[in-house]
Write a protein that holds these residues in place. Structure first.
Motif, PDB file in Angstrom:
ATOM      1  N   ASN A  94       3.763  69.709  44.882  1.00  0.00           N
ATOM      2  CA  ASN A  94       4.035  69.515  43.459  1.00  0.00           C
ATOM      3  C   ASN A  94       4.631  68.144  43.169  1.00  0.00           C
ATOM      4  N   ARG A  95       5.411  67.639  44.107  1.00  0.00           N
ATOM      5  CA  ARG A  95       6.025  66.310  43.931  1.00  0.00           C
ATOM      6  C   ARG A  95       4.944  65.254  43.762  1.00  0.00           C
ATOM      7  N   LEU A  96       3.857  65.386  44.474  1.00  0.00           N
ATOM      8  CA  LEU A  96       2.737  64.446  44.375  1.00  0.00           C
ATOM      9  C   LEU A  96       1.844  64.771  43.184  1.00  0.00           C
ATOM     10  N   HIS A  97       1.453  66.033  43.071  1.00  0.00           N
ATOM     11  CA  HIS A  97       0.515  66.445  42.024  1.00  0.00           C
ATOM     12  C   HIS A  97       1.072  66.183  40.632  1.00  0.00           C
ATOM     13  N   SER A  98       2.373  66.383  40.431  1.00  0.00           N
ATOM     14  CA  SER A  98       2.971  66.241  39.103  1.00  0.00           C
ATOM     15  C   SER A  98       2.948  64.805  38.594  1.00  0.00           C
ATOM     16  N   GLN A  99       2.713  63.838  39.486  1.00  0.00           N
ATOM     17  CA  GLN A  99       2.648  62.435  39.089  1.00  0.00           C
ATOM     18  C   GLN A  99       1.207  61.953  38.954  1.00  0.00           C
ATOM     19  N   GLY A 100       0.257  62.887  39.007  1.00  0.00           N
ATOM     20  CA  GLY A 100      -1.154  62.525  38.972  1.00  0.00           C
ATOM     21  C   GLY A 100      -1.805  62.812  37.642  1.00  0.00           C
ATOM     22  N   VAL A 101      -3.115  62.589  37.624  1.00  0.00           N
ATOM     23  CA  VAL A 101      -3.895  62.823  36.410  1.00  0.00           C
ATOM     24  C   VAL A 101      -5.210  63.480  36.796  1.00  0.00           C
ATOM     25  N   GLY A 102      -5.665  64.406  35.950  1.00  0.00           N
ATOM     26  CA  GLY A 102      -6.928  65.089  36.199  1.00  0.00           C
ATOM     27  C   GLY A 102      -8.088  64.370  35.552  1.00  0.00           C
ATOM     28  N   LEU A 103      -9.157  65.108  35.282  1.00  0.00           N
ATOM     29  CA  LEU A 103     -10.346  64.507  34.683  1.00  0.00           C
ATOM     30  C   LEU A 103     -10.155  64.227  33.196  1.00  0.00           C
ATOM     31  N   ASP A 104      -9.056  64.704  32.638  1.00  0.00           N
ATOM     32  CA  ASP A 104      -8.732  64.401  31.253  1.00  0.00           C
ATOM     33  C   ASP A 104      -7.220  64.298  31.139  1.00  0.00           C
ATOM     34  N   ASN A 132      16.833  72.375  42.575  1.00  0.00           N
ATOM     35  CA  ASN A 132      17.852  71.511  41.987  1.00  0.00           C
ATOM     36  C   ASN A 132      18.371  70.458  42.966  1.00  0.00           C
ATOM     37  N   LYS A 133      18.477  70.805  44.247  1.00  0.00           N
ATOM     38  CA  LYS A 133      19.008  69.866  45.222  1.00  0.00           C
ATOM     39  C   LYS A 133      17.992  68.805  45.616  1.00  0.00           C
ATOM     40  N   ARG A 134      16.764  68.962  45.210  1.00  0.00           N
ATOM     41  CA  ARG A 134      15.730  67.977  45.530  1.00  0.00           C
ATOM     42  C   ARG A 134      15.638  66.878  44.465  1.00  0.00           C
ATOM     43  N   LEU A 135      16.253  67.107  43.327  1.00  0.00           N
ATOM     44  CA  LEU A 135      16.218  66.109  42.264  1.00  0.00           C
ATOM     45  C   LEU A 135      17.031  64.884  42.661  1.00  0.00           C
ATOM     46  N   GLN A 136      16.613  63.731  42.197  1.00  0.00           N
ATOM     47  CA  GLN A 136      17.295  62.478  42.517  1.00  0.00           C
ATOM     48  C   GLN A 136      17.523  61.671  41.249  1.00  0.00           C
ATOM     49  N   ALA A 137      18.448  60.725  41.323  1.00  0.00           N
ATOM     50  CA  ALA A 137      18.633  59.786  40.220  1.00  0.00           C
ATOM     51  C   ALA A 137      17.383  58.914  40.139  1.00  0.00           C
ATOM     52  N   GLY A 138      16.833  58.756  38.966  1.00  0.00           N
ATOM     53  CA  GLY A 138      15.607  57.986  38.817  1.00  0.00           C
ATOM     54  C   GLY A 138      15.020  58.174  37.435  1.00  0.00           C
ATOM     55  N   ASN A 139      13.707  58.018  37.318  1.00  0.00           N
ATOM     56  CA  ASN A 139      13.061  58.116  36.021  1.00  0.00           C
ATOM     57  C   ASN A 139      11.600  58.500  36.189  1.00  0.00           C
ATOM     58  N   VAL A 140      10.911  58.676  35.068  1.00  0.00           N
ATOM     59  CA  VAL A 140       9.493  59.011  35.065  1.00  0.00           C
ATOM     60  C   VAL A 140       8.829  58.235  33.932  1.00  0.00           C
ATOM     61  N   SER A 141       7.612  57.770  34.175  1.00  0.00           N
ATOM     62  CA  SER A 141       6.894  56.976  33.172  1.00  0.00           C
ATOM     63  C   SER A 141       5.849  57.816  32.460  1.00  0.00           C
ATOM     64  N   ASP A 215       4.820  57.713  38.454  1.00  0.00           N
ATOM     65  CA  ASP A 215       6.035  57.059  38.971  1.00  0.00           C
ATOM     66  C   ASP A 215       7.297  57.870  38.703  1.00  0.00           C
ATOM     67  N   ASP A 216       7.261  59.135  39.080  1.00  0.00           N
ATOM     68  CA  ASP A 216       8.429  59.999  38.889  1.00  0.00           C
ATOM     69  C   ASP A 216       9.347  59.876  40.095  1.00  0.00           C
ATOM     70  N   THR A 217      10.259  58.927  40.053  1.00  0.00           N
ATOM     71  CA  THR A 217      11.168  58.699  41.175  1.00  0.00           C
ATOM     72  C   THR A 217      12.288  59.730  41.234  1.00  0.00           C
ATOM     73  N   ALA A 218      12.468  60.511  40.156  1.00  0.00           N
ATOM     74  CA  ALA A 218      13.537  61.504  40.101  1.00  0.00           C
ATOM     75  C   ALA A 218      13.095  62.878  40.596  1.00  0.00           C
ATOM     76  N   GLY A 219      11.784  63.121  40.645  1.00  0.00           N
ATOM     77  CA  GLY A 219      11.288  64.460  40.973  1.00  0.00           C
ATOM     78  C   GLY A 219      11.450  65.404  39.806  1.00  0.00           C
ATOM     79  N   LEU A 220      11.614  64.850  38.610  1.00  0.00           N
ATOM     80  CA  LEU A 220      11.900  65.642  37.422  1.00  0.00           C
ATOM     81  C   LEU A 220      10.742  66.559  37.049  1.00  0.00           C
ATOM     82  N   MET A 221       9.525  66.039  37.113  1.00  0.00           N
ATOM     83  CA  MET A 221       8.365  66.845  36.745  1.00  0.00           C
ATOM     84  C   MET A 221       8.198  68.022  37.694  1.00  0.00           C
ATOM     85  N   ALA A 222       8.282  67.763  38.983  1.00  0.00           N
ATOM     86  CA  ALA A 222       8.138  68.840  39.970  1.00  0.00           C
ATOM     87  C   ALA A 222       9.290  69.828  39.870  1.00  0.00           C
TER      88      ALA A 222
END
Length: 329
Positions: A94-104, A132-141, A215-222
């Motif tokens: 999910n950490r990888l997939h949540s930063q991706g894009v599908g066919l639309d 919760n313990k996997r979240l990090q300080a960061g951001n998402v674009s 570019d979700d460096t925080a893991g917020l989406m996942a």
């Protein structure tokens, strides 16, 4: 149902007809107690301590003790280890997939994971988030696109602003803060609306727009279960995100590239997920063992090996005890 009374305990047999000579093994669900001749019920269920030693004050022999000990010692450890594997696999994918894009691009995203209190810091122990313990300080674009043309809206991209240009901090920011950041940040406020329903976050594009994330460096989406491949958080409830089940175009095989595009045929995210087979990951420790650093496949293989070894040992011990009993007859 056929109900048989065994010393005051009604045991129901739902299937088949009972005939004289039928034999059954009845294993207690929680505990075994002496009722007489003791003055009060006395728990004699076998007990194995954390170090693997038996409580000599409890029942330690016979097949009944063996069944209970296997359930309360071996099975618990197998389940905890399998859950750790499932949780880590869910997170890494999910950490990888949540930063991706599908066919639309996306019109909406619905969070899979729920918090206990929308005003509690997401990284807190009582946040209610499994990851919760996997979240990090960061951001998402976020990247905003025109629905009609499919082109990115000029200048409509960037990170979230958590106040004064601050990034997300799991020790400080709450689910309410995340929703507020989406609704007020310059890169998203005119195009997206974030709402909280049943303590879950959802993001919806305003009329005429679609969006993507990267570019979700925080893991917020996942961590919140947005744009994820898996739903669930353990081996008992793991599944595929309902949004993907309903529309396979939601599978995020690619990523937003340097030109702010998500192109058909891009497999950057797919390759990254495939690489998890050999990637070194951190898996938290269990109640009976320390953490693990290695591959997911290696961790799972060690579990399979452990089950196989324990099974072989049980068979050898069973054969030995039966032979010993026969020699004493």
């Amino acid at each position: 149902d056929n109900v048989v009374d065994v010393m005051g305990l009604g045991i129901s047999f739902a299937a088949g007809n009972l005939v004289a000579g039928d034999k059954y093994v009845v294993t207690p669900k929680s505990a075994v107690y002496w009722v007489t001749p003791t003055s009060d019920p006395l728990n004699i269920s076998p007990q194995i301590f954390a170090d693997g030693s038996e409580n000599s004050r409890r029942m330690t022999g016979g097949s009944l003790a063996g069944y209970l000990a296997f359930r309360d010692y071996n099975i618990v450890r197998y389940q905890e280890t399998l859950n750790n594997f499932a949780q880590s696999m869910i997170w890494e994918v999910n950490r990888l997939h949540s930063q991706g894009v599908g066919l639309d691009k996306n019109y909406t995203m619905q969070g899979e994971y729920r918090v206990q209190d929308v005003s509690t810091a997401l990284g807190a122990d009582d946040s209610g988030l499994e990851f919760n313990k996997r979240l990090q300080a960061g951001n998402v674009s976020f990247y905003i696109y025109d629905t009609a043309s499919g082109e990115m809206v000029p200048g409509a991209f960037g990170q979230l602003d958590f106040g004064g240009g601050d990034n997300f901090d799991p020790a400080v920011h709450t689910l309410e803060d995340v929703a507020n950041a989406i609704n007020t940040s310059p890169s998203t406020s005119a195009y997206l609306t974030a709402t909280i329903t049943n303590n879950q976050l959802s993001i919806t594009a305003n009329a005429g727009y679609k969006f993507a994330v990267s570019d979700d460096t925080a893991g917020l989406m996942a961590g919140l279960g947005l744009n994820t491949f898996f739903s669930g958080d353990s081996s008992t409830n793991i599944g595929v995100n309902a949004a993907i089940v309903q529309d396979l175009r939601k599978i995020c095989a690619g990523a937003i590239n340097g030109g702010y595009e998500g192109n058909e045929g891009d497999n950057a995210i797919s390759k990254a997920i495939a690489a998890l087979a050999t990637k070194q990951v951190e898996i938290p420790g269990t109640s009976f063992g320390k953490g693990y650093t290695g591959t997911l496949s290696g961790y799972y293989s060690s579990l399979v090996s452990k089950v196989g070894t324990d099974t072989a040992t049980a068979r050898v011990n069973g054969t030995f005890q039966r032979t010993k009993a026969n020699d004493q007859d």
